[in-house]
Scaffold this motif. Sequence first.
Motif, PDB file in Angstrom:
ATOM      1  N   GLU A  24       0.740  -1.275   0.099  1.00  0.00           N
ATOM      2  CA  GLU A  24       0.104   0.099  -0.036  1.00  0.00           C
ATOM      3  C   GLU A  24       0.899   1.361  -0.049  1.00  0.00           C
ATOM      4  N   SER A  25       1.931   1.280   0.719  1.00  0.00           N
ATOM      5  CA  SER A  25       2.664   2.705   0.740  1.00  0.00           C
ATOM      6  C   SER A  25       3.554   3.048  -0.531  1.00  0.00           C
ATOM      7  N   ILE A  32       8.558  -2.075  -6.034  1.00  0.00           N
ATOM      8  CA  ILE A  32       8.127  -2.638  -7.141  1.00  0.00           C
ATOM      9  C   ILE A  32       8.321  -2.366  -8.597  1.00  0.00           C
ATOM     10  N   GLN A  33       8.202  -0.903  -8.634  1.00  0.00           N
ATOM     11  CA  GLN A  33       8.461  -0.319 -10.101  1.00  0.00           C
ATOM     12  C   GLN A  33      10.039  -0.675 -10.255  1.00  0.00           C
ATOM     13  N   THR A  50      -2.524  -7.714  -5.464  1.00  0.00           N
ATOM     14  CA  THR A  50      -1.291  -8.037  -4.627  1.00  0.00           C
ATOM     15  C   THR A  50      -1.647  -7.916  -3.350  1.00  0.00           C
ATOM     16  N   ARG A  51      -1.410  -8.592  -2.419  1.00  0.00           N
ATOM     17  CA  ARG A  51      -1.626  -8.532  -0.944  1.00  0.00           C
ATOM     18  C   ARG A  51      -0.206  -8.272  -0.185  1.00  0.00           C
ATOM     19  N   ALA A  52       0.592  -9.019  -0.728  1.00  0.00           N
ATOM     20  CA  ALA A  52       1.704  -9.139  -0.040  1.00  0.00           C
ATOM     21  C   ALA A  52       2.945  -8.929  -0.985  1.00  0.00           C
TER      22      ALA A  52
END
Length: 90
Positions: A24-25, A32-33, A50-52
């Motif tokens: 989320e942050s 990730i990018q 995506t949750r984790a």
Amino acid sequence: MKLINIGFGNMVSANRLIAIVSPESAPIKRIIQDARDKGALIDATYGRRTRAVLITDSDHVILSAIQPETVANRIVEREDEEDGVEDDEE
């Protein structure tokens, strides 16, 4: 080598994990990018949300569709099994 199920039959070596975080942050979104740009992103979500986000010691970033708490619990359960600890204490 301990393998942890991160959903949909995908396994990750528990010994290589550095962090399991929520996506989320903004800093995690940048991680990730950056991994996507470097070719070090592994998407194991099978098109789901995506949750984790799992970060490894080799700077690979793995996306999972299961909650970070679930992944962490699977690691702890696996360690308990190997240590011979049982929850059936009375």
